[in-house]
Design an enzyme around this catalytic site. Structure first.
Site, short mmCIF file in Angstrom:
data_model
loop_
_atom_site.label_atom_id
_atom_site.label_comp_id
_atom_site.label_asym_id
_atom_site.label_seq_id
_atom_site.Cartn_x
_atom_site.Cartn_y
_atom_site.Cartn_z
N ASP A 142 -26.68 -77.19 -31.05
CA ASP A 142 -26.54 -75.53 -30.91
C ASP A 142 -24.90 -75.40 -30.45
O ASP A 142 -24.14 -75.85 -30.79
CB ASP A 142 -27.55 -74.63 -30.31
N HIS A 153 -33.64 -72.55 -36.14
CA HIS A 153 -32.98 -72.68 -35.23
C HIS A 153 -33.02 -73.59 -34.33
O HIS A 153 -33.10 -74.48 -33.78
CB HIS A 153 -32.05 -71.40 -34.14
O1 K9V Z 1 -25.30 -68.47 -29.55
C1 K9V Z 1 -25.66 -69.49 -30.22
N1 K9V Z 1 -26.97 -69.79 -29.94
C2 K9V Z 1 -28.03 -69.03 -29.69
C3 K9V Z 1 -28.78 -68.65 -30.41
C4 K9V Z 1 -29.99 -67.75 -30.85
C5 K9V Z 1 -30.82 -67.36 -31.27
C6 K9V Z 1 -32.45 -67.70 -31.49
C7 K9V Z 1 -33.33 -67.98 -33.12
C8 K9V Z 1 -33.04 -67.20 -33.30
C9 K9V Z 1 -31.45 -66.54 -33.66
C10 K9V Z 1 -30.77 -66.26 -32.40
N2 K9V Z 1 -24.62 -70.50 -30.90
C11 K9V Z 1 -23.42 -70.31 -30.22
C12 K9V Z 1 -22.67 -72.01 -30.54
C13 K9V Z 1 -21.72 -71.86 -30.86
C14 K9V Z 1 -21.06 -71.02 -32.19
O2 K9V Z 1 -20.16 -71.50 -32.16
C15 K9V Z 1 -19.15 -71.98 -32.67
C16 K9V Z 1 -18.99 -71.42 -34.09
C17 K9V Z 1 -18.13 -70.47 -34.33
F1 K9V Z 1 -17.59 -69.85 -33.15
C18 K9V Z 1 -17.25 -69.97 -35.78
C19 K9V Z 1 -17.83 -71.05 -36.41
C20 K9V Z 1 -18.92 -71.43 -36.28
C21 K9V Z 1 -19.69 -72.26 -35.28
F2 K9V Z 1 -20.36 -73.26 -35.05
C22 K9V Z 1 -21.43 -69.36 -31.97
C23 K9V Z 1 -22.96 -69.90 -31.73
#
Ligand code: K9V
Length: 324
Positions: A113, A301
Site C-alpha cells: 500500500d 487490498h
Molecule cells: O490510499 C491508500 N490506501 C488506503 C486504501 C483504503 C481502502 C481499503 C480497503 C478497500 C478500499 C480502500 N493507498 C494509497 C497508496 C499510494 C497511492 O499513490 C501512489 C499512486 C499514484 F498516485 C498513482 C498511481 C499509482 C499509485 F500507486 C494511492 C493509494
C-alpha cells in the site's frame, strides 16, 4: 494456516531508534543463525508494523534479519505536526538512517500500500542501499514534471475525504477507532453494508453498525486500537496531505527521468480485487525496470492477511537466491 507473529510474540522485539530527530518504534526479528541480509518492511494506511505478521516468520526462517518500523505518525513512532515529516523523501531518509544505525550496508525492501509507494521512492533516492524490493498492491508511479492530482482517478476519490478535516474530527477515542478500523478491514453492517468505499471514503452514520472484520483476531484488533489511540488519526492522515510537497521534492529528479530504469530486481504483486489499487493502474510500469517480476493474487487490498500463503509463496521465490 500461514504462521504469524502475535502482538507480544517472543520471536519479536520492539526497539526504538532516533532517526533524524524522530523517535521510531520498530519490530526486530532475528533468524536462528547469523543473517546475511536485512529485510525492511514498510506498512501502509491504515496499518502498523504488525501488518506484516504473516510475513515476518517466513523471512526469519529464510535466514533474514527483519526490521519493521511503525511509520511516521503511527503507533510507537512520533507524530510530529508539520506535513514535511510525511513525505516520501523524509521516509526514505529515515529508512536509510535506520539501515546505517543497524550496520546494514544494503537492504531488501518490502512494501504494502503506501509502504509500496515508499519503497520505490527509497530505491529512487538511495539506489546503492537497495539490493532488491517487492511491492504488494502498489504499482510504481514515476516523478512527474507536472503536478498530477491523484484524486482525479475514480478509485482514488476517497483520498479527498482523507485529505480533509472530517475523518480526523470524527474518529476520536478507542470505540470510534475500532469501528473505523473494522470498516477499513472489510467489516460489514447488519445488511452487509460497507463503512468505507473508494468513491466516498468513510460513511460515519454506518460506522456504529459495522461488525468485526474477519481479518484480525480480537487480540490483534485490541492491539491496533491501543496503538492508534496513542496519537489518533492526524499523523496517518497526513500521508494524504503531502502530494504537493512530494511533487516539489521530485521536480529536479523528474527532469532527468528520461531513460532512467531501476537496476535492482523488483517484484510487484497485484491484488486482483483491490478496489483502491486495481491491477489496471499498473499498466505500463514495466518500462521503469531492468528486472520486474509481476505476480497476481486473487485477493482484496488486505492481501498480506487475506492470502498470506500465496503472497508468501511469491516473496519466497523472489528472495530465494538473495538469502545466501
Ligand atoms: O490510499 C491508500 N490506501 C488506503 C486504501 C483504503 C481502502 C481499503 C480497503 C478497500 C478500499 C480502500 N493507498 C494509497 C497508496 C499510494 C497511492 O499513490 C501512489 C499512486 C499514484 F498516485 C498513482 C498511481 C499509482 C499509485 F500507486 C494511492 C493509494
Amino acid at each position: 494456516m500461514a504462521d504469524k507473529v502475535s502482538p507480544y510474540d517472543s520471536r519479536i522485539q520492539y526497539k526504538t531508534a532516533n532517526l533524524n530527530g524522530v523517535t521510531y518504534s520498530y519490530i526486530l526479528a532475528e533468524p536462528a543463525s547469523k543473517p546475511k541480509n536485512t529485510v525492511v518492511l514498510v506498512h501502509g494506511w491504515p496499518d502498523l508494523s504488525l501488518g506484516w505478521r504473516y510475513q515476518i516468520p517466513l523471512l526469519t526462517s529464510m535466514g533474514f534479519r527483519v526490521l519493521v518500523p511503525d511509520m511516521m505518525g503511527y503507533g510507537g513512532t512520533d507524530s510530529p505536526e508539520p506535513l514535511s515529516y510525511y513525505t516520501y523523501k523524509r521516509a526514505a531518509d529515515d529508512i536509510a538512517e535506520l539501515a546505517r544505525q543497524v550496520g546494514a550496508p544494503s537492504i531488501i525492501l518490502g512494501g504494502h500500500d503506501w509502504g509500496g509507494a515508499i519503497v520505490y521512492r527509497i530505491a529512487l533516492w538511495y539506489p546503492k542501499l537497495v539490493s532488491a524490493l517487492f511491492s504488494v498492491c502498489t504499482p510504481y508511479h514515476s516523478p512527474r514534471s507536472q503536478f498530477m492530482d491523484a484524486t482525479k482517478a475514480p478509485n482514488f476519490k476517497y483520498q479527498l475525504q482523507l485529505r480533509g478535516p472530517d475523518v480526523q474530527a470524527h474518529i476520536l477515542g478507542e470505540e470510534k477507532l475500532r469501528q473505523f478500523l473494522n470498516a477499513l478491514y472489510g467489516g460489514r453492517g447488519p445488511n452487509g453494508e460497507l463503512g468505507f468505499n473508494t468513491t466516498e471514503g468513510c460513511n460515519f452514520e454506518v460506522l456504529p453498525k459495522i461488525g468485526p472484520t474477519r481479518l484480525l483476531t480480537n487480540e490483534e484488533m485490541d492491539f491496533y486500537v491501543k496503538r492508534y489511540a496513542i496519537h489518533g488519526m492526524r499523523g496517518p492522515l497526513n500521508w494524504y496531505r503531502t502530494q504537493e510537497l512530494n511533487f516539489e521534492d521530485e521536480k529536479e529528479m523528474a527532469k532527468n527521468i528520461e531513460g532512467f530504469k531501476f537496476k535492482m530486481p523488483v517484484l510487484f504483486i497485484a491484488g486482483t480485487k483491490d478496489a483502491a489499487l486495481p491491477p489496471a493502474i499498473s499498466h505500463g510500469m514495466d518500462m521503469w525496470f531492468e528486472s520486474l517480476t509481476r505476480r497476481e493474487v486473487n485477493t482484496s487490498h488486505w492481501a498480506l492477511w487475506e492470502k498470506p500463503a500465496e503472497v508468501n509463496k511469491h516473496i519466497t521465490e523472489f528472495l530465494s537466491d538473495k538469502s545466501e
